[in-house]
Design an enzyme around this catalytic site. Structure first.
Site, PDB file in Angstrom:
ATOM      1  CG  ASP A 143     -16.301  63.287  37.660  1.00 18.34           C
ATOM      2  OD1 ASP A 143     -16.467  64.515  37.587  1.00 18.34           O
ATOM      3  OD2 ASP A 143     -17.032  62.457  37.091  1.00 18.34           O
TER       4      ASP A 143
ATOM      5  CE  LYS B 299     -19.706  62.171  39.579  1.00 14.63           C
ATOM      6  NZ  LYS B 299     -20.803  62.382  38.646  1.00 14.63           N
TER       7      LYS B 299
HETATM    8  O1  C5P Z   1     -12.892  63.789  32.124  1.00 10.06           O
HETATM    9  P1  C5P Z   1     -13.608  62.523  31.849  1.00 10.06           P
HETATM   10  O2  C5P Z   1     -12.712  61.449  31.295  1.00 10.06           O
HETATM   11  O3  C5P Z   1     -14.431  62.041  32.992  1.00 10.06           O
HETATM   12  O4  C5P Z   1     -14.656  62.872  30.704  1.00 10.06           O
HETATM   13  C1  C5P Z   1     -15.288  61.862  29.930  1.00 10.06           C
HETATM   14  C2  C5P Z   1     -15.978  62.501  28.745  1.00 10.06           C
HETATM   15  O5  C5P Z   1     -17.108  63.271  29.182  1.00 10.06           O
HETATM   16  C3  C5P Z   1     -15.135  63.488  27.955  1.00 10.06           C
HETATM   17  O6  C5P Z   1     -14.381  62.816  26.972  1.00 10.06           O
HETATM   18  C4  C5P Z   1     -16.193  64.389  27.328  1.00 10.06           C
HETATM   19  O7  C5P Z   1     -16.794  63.775  26.214  1.00 10.06           O
HETATM   20  C5  C5P Z   1     -17.241  64.450  28.411  1.00 10.06           C
HETATM   21  N1  C5P Z   1     -17.090  65.623  29.300  1.00 10.06           N
HETATM   22  C6  C5P Z   1     -17.398  66.892  28.815  1.00 10.06           C
HETATM   23  N2  C5P Z   1     -17.245  67.978  29.631  1.00 10.06           N
HETATM   24  C7  C5P Z   1     -16.834  67.833  30.914  1.00 10.06           C
HETATM   25  C8  C5P Z   1     -16.526  66.559  31.438  1.00 10.06           C
HETATM   26  C9  C5P Z   1     -16.671  65.468  30.596  1.00 10.06           C
HETATM   27  O8  C5P Z   1     -17.786  67.042  27.657  1.00 10.06           O
HETATM   28  N3  C5P Z   1     -16.708  68.905  31.690  1.00 10.06           N
END
Ligand code: C5P
Length: 305
Positions: free
Chosen positions: A142, A12
């Site tokens: 995601d 994406k």
């Molecule tokens: O959800 P995911 O594992 O992809 O997120 C990775 C990191 O990105 C989270 O631990 C956080 O630090 C950051 N993040 C965030 N806000 C979001 C998505 C991700 O701060 N909406």
């Protein structure tokens, strides 16, 4: 009964990534427009003997930098689905990477979505779409979009999706960097750069949605914006040079993809995409260049044998 299920799942790019305030759970409130592109990881699930548990092999581009253990999102997806179904997670997973690792194109999330779909078919579970979405949302922000594909608005952490009307096909060039960027580090840099400034609620620009509805690449190029871009460029200043090269050679828009370091260039057509790709390759500021198109379908079974 199939012994092997093969799934394709897309990368994406966020056409807009509006990053709002930090929530009490530490995540940032987002409003984003996800767009799936035809840059595909393959996830294969093969039957394993009872009690064997999960095993994982990672092949393809940059495979050596992907952990092939229980920390891998694809592995965690298989375990989460088996737990949900009340069965043992016996499966041999093979992930073949084309999506850049830690590149801001949701490669790990794609592999998790691929593993959910592949294991659901291998184990003949028939899990409902709503339950798959719920499992995906727990795995990562995601993962839900990687299941769905197409073009969609994401809110919350990015896991709450609503469809976007989009017409036509868009031509893309992606400049893949040497080495990845850590998503948490990029969000932290975004917070640091913002300092104590009040952060407004994130909003999608109406002009961007209008450009998608009309299939208008010129308007879309002008509307693309990524609030994480200053942070990614601050951590990796060379990305600024890469973006300039694409813009100087006819890109309609140029942004860092997600948390980077991949850079995304929207092209007028396939011919212009080739010009941009040649210029980026020649500039020597990136590792490799990929031409592709979007929107692409979400995770889907392509073979069962
Ligand atoms: O959800 P995911 O594992 O992809 O997120 C990775 C990191 O990105 C989270 O631990 C956080 O630090 C950051 N993040 C965030 N806000 C979001 C998505 C991700 O701060 N909406």
């Amino acid at each position: 009964m199939a012994d092997t299920v093969t799934v394709h799942v897309p990368a994406k790019v966020n056409l807009q990534l509006a990053v709002g305030p930090v929530r009490s759970d530490g995540f940032h409130e987002l409003a984003t427009v996800f767009h799936a592109v035809d840059l595909i990881d393959e996830v294969r699930a093969t039957r394993a003997p009872q009690g064997a548990g999960v095993s994982l092999t990672v092949l393809g581009d940059d495979a050596e930098s992907v952990p092939a253990d229980a920390s891998n999102l694809a592995w965690r997806a298989a375990v989460a689905l088996a737990k949900h179904a009340g069965i043992d997670p016996d499966v041999q997973l093979t992930v073949t990477k084309a999506i850049p690792v830690a590149g801001g194109m949701a490669g790990g999330s794609a592999d998790a979505a691929g593993a959910l779909i592949a294991c659901d078919a291998l184990w003949r579970l028939g899990t409902s779409r709503a339950d798959l979405d719920a499992l995906a949302a727990v795995l990562g922000s995601d993962v839900t979009f990687a299941l769905h594909g197409g073009t969609a608005i994401g809110t919350g952490r990015g896991e709450r999706l609503s469809p976007v009307l989009s017409t036509g096909t868009f031509h893309w060039v992606f400049a893949l960097a040497n080495g990845g960027l850590s998503t948490p580090a990029v969000y932290a840099e975004c917070d640091r750069l913002r300092g104590s400034a009040e952060v407004p609620a994130p909003m999608i620009a109406p002009a961007l949605l209008q450009a998608l509805r009309a299939g208008d690449a010129v308007a879309l190029g002008q509307a693309m914006v990524n609030d994480l871009q200053p942070a990614a460029v601050s951590l990796r200043p060379q990305l600024g040079l890469t973006l300039d090269v694409g813009l100087d050679h006819g890109a309609l828009g140029a942004i860092v993809s997600g948390s980077g370091p991949t850079c995304a260039f929207l092209a007028h057509d396939a011919e212009s995409a080739l010009d941009i790709a040649v210029a980026l390759s020649g500039a020597g500021t990136c590792r490799t260049v990929v031409r592709t198109s979007g929107p692409a379908q979400g995770a889907r079974v392509i073979a069962m044998s």
